[in-house]
Enzyme design. Structure first.
Site, PDB file in Angstrom:
ATOM      1  N   GLY A  12      19.681  14.320  43.371  1.00 57.21           N
ATOM      2  CA  GLY A  12      19.244  15.886  43.656  1.00 57.21           C
ATOM      3  C   GLY A  12      19.424  16.785  42.416  1.00 57.21           C
ATOM      4  O   GLY A  12      19.922  16.332  41.210  1.00 57.21           O
ATOM      5  N   TYR A 179      21.704  26.553  58.944  1.00 54.99           N
ATOM      6  CA  TYR A 179      22.149  26.003  57.486  1.00 54.99           C
ATOM      7  C   TYR A 179      23.739  26.496  57.518  1.00 54.99           C
ATOM      8  O   TYR A 179      24.582  25.639  56.946  1.00 54.99           O
ATOM      9  CB  TYR A 179      21.257  26.368  56.301  1.00 54.99           C
ATOM     10  CG  TYR A 179      21.928  25.865  55.040  1.00 54.99           C
ATOM     11  CD1 TYR A 179      22.088  24.891  54.755  1.00 54.99           C
ATOM     12  CD2 TYR A 179      22.085  27.058  54.216  1.00 54.99           C
ATOM     13  CE1 TYR A 179      22.585  24.624  53.458  1.00 54.99           C
ATOM     14  CE2 TYR A 179      22.426  26.766  52.837  1.00 54.99           C
ATOM     15  CZ  TYR A 179      22.747  25.489  52.661  1.00 54.99           C
ATOM     16  OH  TYR A 179      23.198  25.223  51.332  1.00 54.99           O
ATOM     17  N   ASN A 207      24.356  31.673  43.998  1.00 55.09           N
ATOM     18  CA  ASN A 207      22.644  31.571  43.648  1.00 55.09           C
ATOM     19  C   ASN A 207      22.329  30.667  42.639  1.00 55.09           C
ATOM     20  O   ASN A 207      22.552  30.977  41.607  1.00 55.09           O
ATOM     21  CB  ASN A 207      21.777  32.905  43.780  1.00 55.09           C
ATOM     22  CG  ASN A 207      21.748  33.428  45.092  1.00 55.09           C
ATOM     23  OD1 ASN A 207      22.761  34.087  45.737  1.00 55.09           O
ATOM     24  ND2 ASN A 207      20.430  33.384  45.583  1.00 55.09           N
TER      25      ASN A 207
END
Length: 353
Positions: A12, A179, A207
């Site tokens: 990923g 989540y 972030n």
């Protein structure tokens, strides 16, 4: 540093960066990844120097195979993002909570005692604020305030906007979506697992952005959504007034934090579990991020739409003191440099479906 590291989700966005950094640091690396289509799309590169096991972290037999001869685990596999709503809840709980439980049970049986867990800033809910000289975490913002353009949380005492401050790791968690609830449950499971003698560093990513982010999907972060819009020739949709504060952290710095945390698990006392914010400590607004991307991409400054989503938090920025003092880590990619580079770096191919 030597030994064998298992990186779950190592194909990923973040996992692949961790694999590269671990190989550079001298680890032998094995990747366990299911290559699920809603995440990876059509191409799924795994680093050629890493051993690859195709399997789901919820599959006990695949996890047992992947753990053979392993000294430590970097657990990146998860379903991420806010998704499409409550109908995503079973997949989030299965992918994140059940997957982590399966991994930890197998680690306990295999005698693997070192874990770095990818957690998230979302466990905090809304950020931390000052109401006068009192620290508060306000409740969710009301639809009435948002529709009136009152985006900052309001003091119940004075009726004035609260002042946002950075949030430390000892602040109580307050997850506000499915989540977030599963990310906190992953941490709680890791805390239960260490009582068998393990050591767990729980990295609360802020972030994250950088090369090879997934293309814009309902599960992508704001950085990918903005970048994908610019590629289509559209202006990014900057919600509210664009003044929402976040801590944007480059994926290369995230990978370095994982290696630093692995070092901590080698020296921490048994049954230690410690959370670390992984952030620059220098917040920027979402509008600043969108403007920087658009400028580097040669586009016009995106308008602020005034749109909002119920349940979104206004400000969430991190104290980076603990990770700097205890792991000796600090972010190296500056905001302006990282955003300029990200504007021109490749994203992962569009996910089909």
């Amino acid at each position: 540093m030597s030994g064998t590291l298992l990186v779950t989700g190592g194909a990923g966005f973040i996992g692949a960066a961790v694999v590269e950094e671990a190989l550079a640091a001298g680890w032998r690396v094995r990747v366990l990844d299911s290559l699920r289509a809603d995440v990876h799309g059509r191409t799924n590169p795994v680093h050629p120097e890493a051993e690859f096991v195709l399997g789901d972290v919820r599959d006990d037999s695949a996890v047992r195979q992947a753990l053979r001869g392993v000294d430590a685990v970097s657990h990146q596999a998860a379903k991420v993002g806010l998704g499409l709503g409550i109908r995503d809840a079973p997949d989030y709980v299965s992918s994140n909570s059940l997957g982590t439980a399966t991994l930890l049970a197998a680690m306990a049986e295999a005698g693997v005692a070192r874990l770095v867990l990818a957690s998230s800033m979302v466990v905090y809910g809304e950020g931390l604020y000052l109401d006068g000289d009192r620290r508060v975490q306000p409740p969710p913002r009301s639809r009435e305030d948002l529709e009136a353009g009152r985006f900052d949380p309001i003091s119940e005492r004075t009726g004035e906007p609260l002042r946002a401050i950075t949030i430390p790791e000892d602040q109580p968690c307050d997850p506000r979506n499915v989540y977030a609830a599963t990310k906190l449950e992953q941490e709680l499971l890791a805390r239960a697992w260490v009582h068998g003698g393990g050591r767990a560093a729980m990295l609360r990513y802020h972030n994250v952005y950088g090369p090879r982010m997934p293309h814009g999907t309902p599960y992508a972060g704001v950085a990918s959504l903005f970048r994908s819009a610019l590629e289509r020739g559209d202006a990014p949709r900057v919600f509210e007034d664009g003044r929402q504060r976040r801590d944007f952290i480059h994926v290369h710095d995230i990978a370095r934090a994982n290696i630093a945390a692995l070092g901590w698990t080698a020296t921490a006392p048994p049954e230690a579990a410690r959370a670390f914010n992984v952030a620059t400590g220098e917040p920027h607004t979402i509008g600043e991020f969108a403007d920087g991307l658009a400028t580097a991409f040669g586009s016009t400054i995106p308008p602020r739409t005034g749109e909002f989503r119920m349940g979104d938090v206004r400000h969430i920025t991190a104290s980076a003191v603990r990770i700097r003092e205890e792991l000796g880590w600090h972010a190296q990619v500056a905001f302006d440099e990282g955003v300029r580079e990200f504007a021109l770096e490749p994203l992962r191919p569009q996910v089909e479906g």
